[in-house]
Design a protein around this motif. Structure first.
Motif, PDB file in Angstrom:
ATOM      1  N   ALA A 228     -19.697 -18.464 -20.645  1.00  0.00           N
ATOM      2  CA  ALA A 228     -20.674 -19.961 -21.254  1.00  0.00           C
ATOM      3  C   ALA A 228     -19.705 -21.158 -20.983  1.00  0.00           C
ATOM      4  CB  ALA A 228     -20.181 -19.476 -22.932  1.00  0.00           C
ATOM      5  N   GLY A 229     -18.311 -21.171 -20.159  1.00  0.00           N
ATOM      6  CA  GLY A 229     -17.639 -22.707 -20.374  1.00  0.00           C
ATOM      7  C   GLY A 229     -18.318 -23.182 -19.145  1.00  0.00           C
ATOM      8  N   ALA A 230     -18.325 -22.602 -17.893  1.00  0.00           N
ATOM      9  CA  ALA A 230     -19.027 -23.372 -17.003  1.00  0.00           C
ATOM     10  C   ALA A 230     -20.560 -23.691 -17.312  1.00  0.00           C
ATOM     11  CB  ALA A 230     -20.119 -22.505 -15.905  1.00  0.00           C
ATOM     12  N   ILE A 231     -21.155 -23.224 -18.078  1.00  0.00           N
ATOM     13  CA  ILE A 231     -23.151 -23.995 -18.471  1.00  0.00           C
ATOM     14  C   ILE A 231     -22.292 -25.297 -19.610  1.00  0.00           C
ATOM     15  CG2 ILE A 231     -24.821 -23.651 -19.951  1.00  0.00           C
ATOM     16  CD1 ILE A 231     -24.591 -22.143 -17.192  1.00  0.00           C
ATOM     17  N   GLY A 232     -20.938 -24.753 -20.137  1.00  0.00           N
ATOM     18  CA  GLY A 232     -20.437 -26.289 -21.682  1.00  0.00           C
ATOM     19  C   GLY A 232     -20.698 -27.721 -20.389  1.00  0.00           C
ATOM     20  N   ALA A 233     -19.127 -27.123 -18.934  1.00  0.00           N
ATOM     21  CA  ALA A 233     -18.774 -27.900 -18.297  1.00  0.00           C
ATOM     22  C   ALA A 233     -20.177 -28.910 -17.644  1.00  0.00           C
ATOM     23  CB  ALA A 233     -18.480 -27.590 -17.348  1.00  0.00           C
ATOM     24  N   PHE A 234     -21.228 -28.006 -17.214  1.00  0.00           N
ATOM     25  CA  PHE A 234     -22.398 -29.094 -16.690  1.00  0.00           C
ATOM     26  C   PHE A 234     -22.871 -29.567 -17.778  1.00  0.00           C
ATOM     27  CE2 PHE A 234     -23.325 -25.362 -13.335  1.00  0.00           C
ATOM     28  CZ  PHE A 234     -22.717 -26.393 -12.019  1.00  0.00           C
ATOM     29  N   ALA A 235     -23.272 -28.894 -18.742  1.00  0.00           N
ATOM     30  CA  ALA A 235     -24.450 -30.090 -20.093  1.00  0.00           C
ATOM     31  C   ALA A 235     -23.577 -31.501 -20.425  1.00  0.00           C
ATOM     32  CB  ALA A 235     -24.510 -29.433 -21.143  1.00  0.00           C
ATOM     33  N   HIS A 236     -21.563 -30.898 -20.579  1.00  0.00           N
ATOM     34  CA  HIS A 236     -21.135 -32.166 -21.493  1.00  0.00           C
ATOM     35  C   HIS A 236     -20.155 -32.513 -19.916  1.00  0.00           C
ATOM     36  CE1 HIS A 236     -21.676 -30.983 -24.900  1.00  0.00           C
ATOM     37  NE2 HIS A 236     -21.974 -29.691 -24.432  1.00  0.00           N
ATOM     38  N   GLY A 237     -20.092 -32.318 -18.443  1.00  0.00           N
ATOM     39  CA  GLY A 237     -19.432 -32.644 -18.068  1.00  0.00           C
ATOM     40  C   GLY A 237     -17.378 -33.145 -17.880  1.00  0.00           C
ATOM     41  N   VAL A 238     -16.751 -32.834 -17.100  1.00  0.00           N
ATOM     42  CA  VAL A 238     -15.562 -32.519 -17.085  1.00  0.00           C
ATOM     43  C   VAL A 238     -15.133 -33.788 -16.987  1.00  0.00           C
ATOM     44  CG1 VAL A 238     -14.066 -31.019 -16.872  1.00  0.00           C
ATOM     45  CG2 VAL A 238     -15.565 -30.332 -16.704  1.00  0.00           C
ATOM     46  N   PRO A 239     -14.094 -34.784 -17.668  1.00  0.00           N
ATOM     47  CA  PRO A 239     -13.712 -36.229 -16.656  1.00  0.00           C
ATOM     48  C   PRO A 239     -12.742 -35.584 -15.695  1.00  0.00           C
ATOM     49  CG  PRO A 239     -14.096 -36.104 -18.410  1.00  0.00           C
ATOM     50  CD  PRO A 239     -14.913 -35.174 -18.500  1.00  0.00           C
ATOM     51  N   ASP A 240     -11.623 -34.980 -16.507  1.00  0.00           N
ATOM     52  CA  ASP A 240     -10.718 -34.848 -15.490  1.00  0.00           C
ATOM     53  C   ASP A 240     -10.954 -33.923 -13.566  1.00  0.00           C
ATOM     54  OD1 ASP A 240     -10.796 -32.495 -16.605  1.00  0.00           O
ATOM     55  OD2 ASP A 240      -8.585 -32.134 -17.152  1.00  0.00           O
ATOM     56  N   LEU A 241     -12.001 -33.266 -14.286  1.00  0.00           N
ATOM     57  CA  LEU A 241     -12.624 -32.724 -12.679  1.00  0.00           C
ATOM     58  C   LEU A 241     -13.153 -33.867 -11.510  1.00  0.00           C
ATOM     59  CD1 LEU A 241     -13.176 -29.293 -13.553  1.00  0.00           C
ATOM     60  CD2 LEU A 241     -11.862 -29.768 -12.041  1.00  0.00           C
TER      61      LEU A 241
END
Length: 435
Positions: free
Chosen positions: A192-205
């Protein structure tokens, strides 16, 4: 080994058929709360949360969530030649079949000086999820990436869970397949974390949010896709895999049994269903299952799937009834083993992908048919389709009228605007003709 359901003497409505059929019991809503928590962790803590989740669920902390280009290049170089050749062939076949899914622009002339252009625009950026649980799925890389590329998507990112046996990196065969397709943005993250990362973005990455998320996964991935749907587009809520085989007395029982086993080895919850009007065939298939299951590498998993409530041999009175039952079920994969498979096909309305005849097994579609193997499950084939170029395309209508064309229909526009008590709509037209 596998249950038998006899429906030959029962007249059932479509709703009753659905209830009578075996189906995997997966309650996505039960995972919503947990998935939301994982997504919240990622939105608040970024890359650290993704690494913590990998350590918690994958038993390894990734060296780096973002995969370096040199790792992708190395994975491509180290692909087994036979695997590389197979991947290359699959890429070519899926690309050729997918190109047929992109509609051409069409202009409709509504009159002199009046036209509507129908065009299909790709989304800007997509996130593609490749699972990494009980098996390795380089084929899923192809099935997700190629349609996006054919659609014309400019920015493509892949996520796949980190692997303990590869020091927290993405499985090298996954990286190799992605490298062959020219994908350089890959993340060692899962669930689920990966899906959240795609949807919201991860600025430090420097991971920018995407427009569409696709790809199969476990119940938490599916729950996460349900949560983010609306913020981003998704392909479907994927469940456990399923095969339904329609067969009559002319079918080869050994091949039918082999195909039921092939899907059962995916997961203990996988569904393998045979629908037949031949008690003899049903008996023979059961015998072949008892012989073949102990010989296959994933025998325990297969045995659990076949014995589960989601799998069965279903006896019906004729192949037309079998087709009606299949339509009510809406299978992910449908195989037709009858004396006239094309005739049976005429009665089929709902299926993710359909395989005709004894030499078109689901395994063919999983790898090298050229069709896509990311398909609707859990009955969703009754209202949705598998992954394709169209998943990443948006139809748009471009309207162009000149002054005379607008003048010719100004009066009915005003009439409709007044009938809806929206006079300014009509005034927006008439104002164009005032001195």
């Amino acid at each position: 080994m596998i249950n038998t359901i006899d429906l030959r003497s029962r007249e059932l409505s479509a709703a009753e058929l659905v209830r009578a059929l075996p189906r995997p019991t997966v309650d996505v809503s039960a995972a919503i709360h947990a998935a939301q928590g994982l997504i919240d962790e990622v939105t608040s803590s970024g890359a650290r949360a993704l690494a913590d989740q990998a350590e918690r669920f994958d038993n390894v902390r990734p060296r780096s969530v973002r995969v370096e280009q040199h790792e992708i290049d190395r994975a491509v170089r180290h692909l087994e030649p036979s695997v590389r050749d197979a991947l290359t062939e699959a890429i070519d076949r899926v690309r050729r079949a997918t190109e047929a899914q992109v509609p051409p622009q069409r202009r409709t002339e509504m009159g002199h000086g009046a036209s509507i252009l129908q065009r299909w625009q790709p989304v800007e950026r997509v996130g593609l999820y490749v699972p990494g649980g009980k098996a390795v799925y380089p084929s899923s890389v192809i099935m997700n990436v190629v349609p996006a590329q054919v659609a014309g998507v400019a920015s493509i990112a892949i996520a796949s869970p980190p692997q303990r046996e590869f020091d927290g990196g993405v499985h090298p065969t996954i990286l190799g397949a992605a490298g062959l397709l020219g994908i350089s943005e890959i993340y060692a993250m899962g669930g689920a974390g990966a899906i959240g990362a795609f949807a919201h973005g991860v600025p430090d990455l420097e991971l920018a949010p995407v427009d569409v998320v696709t790809g199969p996964g476990n119940i938490y991935v599916t729950a996460a896709k349900r949560i983010v749907h609306g913020r981003v587009g998704i392909d479907a809520e994927a469940g456990t895999t399923e095969i339904l085989v329609i067969a009559d007395g002319t079918a080869d029982a050994r091949l039918v049994a082999a195909d039921l086993i092939s899907q059962a080895e995916h997961d203990e919850a996988a569904a393998s269903v045979l629908v037949t009007d031949s008690p003899r065939l049903a008996h023979e298939v059961t015998g072949h299952l008892e012989r073949l299951v102990p010989q296959t590498a994933n025998a325990d998993r297969v045995r659990a799937a076949l014995a589960g409530p989601q799998s069965a041999i279903v006896l019906v009175s004729d192949t037309v009834t079998a087709a009606e039952l299949s339509n009510a079920y809406g299978p992910e994969h449908l195989e037709i083993h009858t004396h006239d498979p094309h005739g049976t096909l005429e009665h089929i309305t709902s299926a993710g992908a359909i395989f005709l005849g004894p030499y078109s097994p689901v395994s063919l579609g999983d790898y090298l048919a050229g069709s896509n193997h990311v398909l609707p499950t859990g009955g969703q084939a009754r209202f949705s389709s598998g992954l394709g170029a169209f998943t990443f395309l948006r139809p748009q209508q471009v309207i162009e009228y000149d002054k005379a064309a607008l003048a010719s229909i100004a009066e009915p526009i005003v009439a409709l605007a007044m009938s809806e008590q929206l006079p300014a709509h009509g005034e927006a037209v008439t104002e164009r003709f005032n001195a």
